[in-house]
Scaffold this motif. Structure first.
Motif, mmCIF file in Angstrom:
data_model
loop_
_atom_site.group_PDB
_atom_site.id
_atom_site.type_symbol
_atom_site.label_atom_id
_atom_site.label_comp_id
_atom_site.label_asym_id
_atom_site.label_seq_id
_atom_site.Cartn_x
_atom_site.Cartn_y
_atom_site.Cartn_z
ATOM 1 N N ILE A 67 -35.377 -82.477 -13.259
ATOM 2 C CA ILE A 67 -35.100 -83.093 -14.565
ATOM 3 C C ILE A 67 -35.739 -82.273 -15.679
ATOM 4 C CG2 ILE A 67 -35.504 -85.136 -15.995
ATOM 5 C CD1 ILE A 67 -35.400 -86.758 -13.263
ATOM 6 N N LEU A 68 -36.972 -81.821 -15.467
ATOM 7 C CA LEU A 68 -37.647 -80.997 -16.475
ATOM 8 C C LEU A 68 -36.892 -79.694 -16.713
ATOM 9 C CD1 LEU A 68 -39.975 -80.453 -18.414
ATOM 10 C CD2 LEU A 68 -41.275 -79.548 -16.478
ATOM 11 N N ALA A 69 -36.427 -79.050 -15.652
ATOM 12 C CA ALA A 69 -35.672 -77.806 -15.810
ATOM 13 C C ALA A 69 -34.388 -78.052 -16.604
ATOM 14 C CB ALA A 69 -35.357 -77.199 -14.443
ATOM 15 N N HIS A 70 -33.738 -79.177 -16.350
ATOM 16 C CA HIS A 70 -32.526 -79.551 -17.086
ATOM 17 C C HIS A 70 -32.845 -79.758 -18.573
ATOM 18 C CE1 HIS A 70 -28.702 -81.771 -17.771
ATOM 19 N NE2 HIS A 70 -29.462 -82.510 -18.590
ATOM 20 N N GLU A 71 -33.885 -80.508 -18.863
ATOM 21 C CA GLU A 71 -34.255 -80.766 -20.257
ATOM 22 C C GLU A 71 -34.748 -79.492 -20.951
ATOM 23 O OE1 GLU A 71 -33.312 -83.399 -21.715
ATOM 24 O OE2 GLU A 71 -32.783 -84.455 -19.870
ATOM 25 N N LEU A 72 -35.413 -78.619 -20.223
ATOM 26 C CA LEU A 72 -35.803 -77.314 -20.770
ATOM 27 C C LEU A 72 -34.561 -76.530 -21.161
ATOM 28 C CD1 LEU A 72 -37.952 -75.162 -21.413
ATOM 29 C CD2 LEU A 72 -37.867 -74.496 -18.984
ATOM 30 N N ASN A 99 -23.331 -79.818 -18.774
ATOM 31 C CA ASN A 99 -22.997 -78.748 -17.827
ATOM 32 C C ASN A 99 -23.843 -77.508 -18.074
ATOM 33 O OD1 ASN A 99 -21.108 -80.098 -16.281
ATOM 34 N ND2 ASN A 99 -19.391 -79.473 -17.554
ATOM 35 N N GLU A 100 -24.050 -77.168 -19.328
ATOM 36 C CA GLU A 100 -24.884 -75.994 -19.635
ATOM 37 C C GLU A 100 -26.328 -76.216 -19.209
ATOM 38 O OE1 GLU A 100 -22.486 -73.922 -23.319
ATOM 39 O OE2 GLU A 100 -24.275 -75.084 -23.795
ATOM 40 N N LYS A 103 -26.476 -75.948 -15.455
ATOM 41 C CA LYS A 103 -26.394 -74.544 -15.027
ATOM 42 C C LYS A 103 -27.726 -73.845 -15.288
ATOM 43 C CE LYS A 103 -24.257 -70.798 -13.629
ATOM 44 N NZ LYS A 103 -23.909 -70.608 -12.217
ATOM 45 N N PHE A 104 -28.349 -74.107 -16.411
ATOM 46 C CA PHE A 104 -29.658 -73.533 -16.730
ATOM 47 C C PHE A 104 -30.680 -73.920 -15.656
ATOM 48 C CE2 PHE A 104 -33.865 -73.529 -18.504
ATOM 49 C CZ PHE A 104 -33.911 -72.380 -19.273
ATOM 50 N N ALA A 105 -30.748 -75.211 -15.324
ATOM 51 C CA ALA A 105 -31.698 -75.685 -14.309
ATOM 52 C C ALA A 105 -31.420 -75.035 -12.964
ATOM 53 C CB ALA A 105 -31.616 -77.210 -14.191
ATOM 54 N N ALA A 106 -30.157 -74.934 -12.607
ATOM 55 C CA ALA A 106 -29.793 -74.322 -11.327
ATOM 56 C C ALA A 106 -30.197 -72.852 -11.286
ATOM 57 C CB ALA A 106 -28.292 -74.476 -11.089
ATOM 58 N N GLU A 107 -29.915 -72.131 -12.354
ATOM 59 C CA GLU A 107 -30.277 -70.707 -12.398
ATOM 60 C C GLU A 107 -31.793 -70.529 -12.352
ATOM 61 O OE1 GLU A 107 -28.430 -67.997 -12.234
ATOM 62 O OE2 GLU A 107 -26.499 -69.028 -12.312
ATOM 63 N N LEU A 108 -32.508 -71.409 -13.014
ATOM 64 C CA LEU A 108 -33.964 -71.300 -13.050
ATOM 65 C C LEU A 108 -34.587 -71.627 -11.702
ATOM 66 C CD1 LEU A 108 -36.511 -70.823 -14.793
ATOM 67 C CD2 LEU A 108 -36.519 -73.283 -15.221
ATOM 68 N N SER A 147 -21.436 -71.764 -8.291
ATOM 69 C CA SER A 147 -20.060 -71.884 -8.764
ATOM 70 C C SER A 147 -20.023 -71.527 -10.239
ATOM 71 C CB SER A 147 -19.545 -73.316 -8.569
ATOM 72 O OG SER A 147 -20.104 -74.188 -9.523
ATOM 73 N N ASN A 148 -18.837 -71.424 -10.745
ATOM 74 C CA ASN A 148 -18.659 -71.192 -12.184
ATOM 75 C C ASN A 148 -18.188 -72.477 -12.853
ATOM 76 O OD1 ASN A 148 -19.433 -68.512 -12.195
ATOM 77 N ND2 ASN A 148 -17.409 -67.857 -11.534
ATOM 78 N N LYS A 149 -18.605 -73.609 -12.298
ATOM 79 C CA LYS A 149 -18.161 -74.917 -12.775
ATOM 80 C C LYS A 149 -18.331 -75.076 -14.278
ATOM 81 C CE LYS A 149 -18.611 -79.779 -11.684
ATOM 82 N NZ LYS A 149 -19.189 -80.737 -10.763
ATOM 83 N N TYR A 150 -19.445 -74.619 -14.794
ATOM 84 C CA TYR A 150 -19.704 -74.827 -16.215
ATOM 85 C C TYR A 150 -18.768 -74.020 -17.103
ATOM 86 C CZ TYR A 150 -22.111 -70.407 -17.038
ATOM 87 O OH TYR A 150 -22.402 -69.084 -17.212
ATOM 88 N N LEU A 151 -18.033 -73.051 -16.540
ATOM 89 C CA LEU A 151 -17.126 -72.241 -17.325
ATOM 90 C C LEU A 151 -15.791 -72.932 -17.580
ATOM 91 C CD1 LEU A 151 -17.758 -68.735 -15.745
ATOM 92 C CD2 LEU A 151 -18.630 -69.617 -17.896
ATOM 93 N N ASN A 152 -15.552 -74.043 -16.915
ATOM 94 C CA ASN A 152 -14.279 -74.747 -17.067
ATOM 95 C C ASN A 152 -14.219 -75.619 -18.325
ATOM 96 O OD1 ASN A 152 -13.374 -73.694 -14.663
ATOM 97 N ND2 ASN A 152 -14.177 -75.391 -13.466
ATOM 98 N N ILE A 153 -15.123 -75.393 -19.236
ATOM 99 C CA ILE A 153 -15.233 -76.229 -20.398
ATOM 100 C C ILE A 153 -14.169 -75.874 -21.420
ATOM 101 C CG2 ILE A 153 -17.035 -77.371 -21.666
ATOM 102 C CD1 ILE A 153 -18.992 -75.391 -20.658
#
Length: 153
Positions: A67-72, A99-100, A103-108, A147-153
């Motif tokens: 959750i912290l990574a997502h909020e960051l 979604n962004e 994706k940020f949390a996942a990459e981090l 995945s590139n899920k966040y790119l489907n925006i």
């Protein structure tokens, strides 16, 4: 509004020499507060020039880190937008922001693993937690990372 989130995270990790969202928040001067927020997992806000991230204290330590990574992600990617205005006036804008941040949390958080070795992440998921909510969070994080899920925006 597409951003190279992977590159932004890579540069952030390189600059601060960590993938730990707690340490990154500390180095960026972002205040992190833990409270029982009811059904809300967390949120990010700016007050008088200070960024504050609120994390729901009822969740496990593992879930709080995700959750912290997502909020960051929101704090870094969306701090220059009037997100409340945009959410109210543009259809699906909230989905784009979420979604962004996902994706940020996942990459981090999954950045340190071998990007081509999804089986390692499956193993890691089995080893990290037996809590169903924690496993669901990690699986959703994996989905965003590989995945590139966040790119489907």
């Amino acid at each position: 509004m597409r951003r190279n989130i992977k590159l932004r995270v890579k540069n952030l990790v390189k600059k601060y020499n960590t993938t730990d969202p707690y340490k990154i928040c500390q180095k960026l001067g972002i205040i992190v507060i833990y409270e029982d927020l009811g059904i809300v997992k967390g949120f990010c806000k700016s007050t008088m020039g200070m960024k504050i991230i609120m994390i729901n204290s009822v969740f496990s330590t593992f879930a709080q880190k995700i959750i912290l990574a997502h909020e960051l992600g929101h704090a870094i990617l969306h701090s220059d937008y009037d997100t409340a205005f945009m959410k109210d006036h543009f259809l699906n804008y909230s989905d784009i922001l979420e979604n962004e941040a996902n994706k940020f949390a996942a990459e981090l958080l999954i950045n340190a693993y071998d990007n081509d070795n999804i089986e390692y992440c499956d193993y890691y998921c089995d080893e990290v937690s037996t809590d169903e909510f924690d496993r669901e969070l990690l699986n959703r994080l994996r989905e965003f990372r590989f995945s590139n899920k966040y790119l489907n925006i």
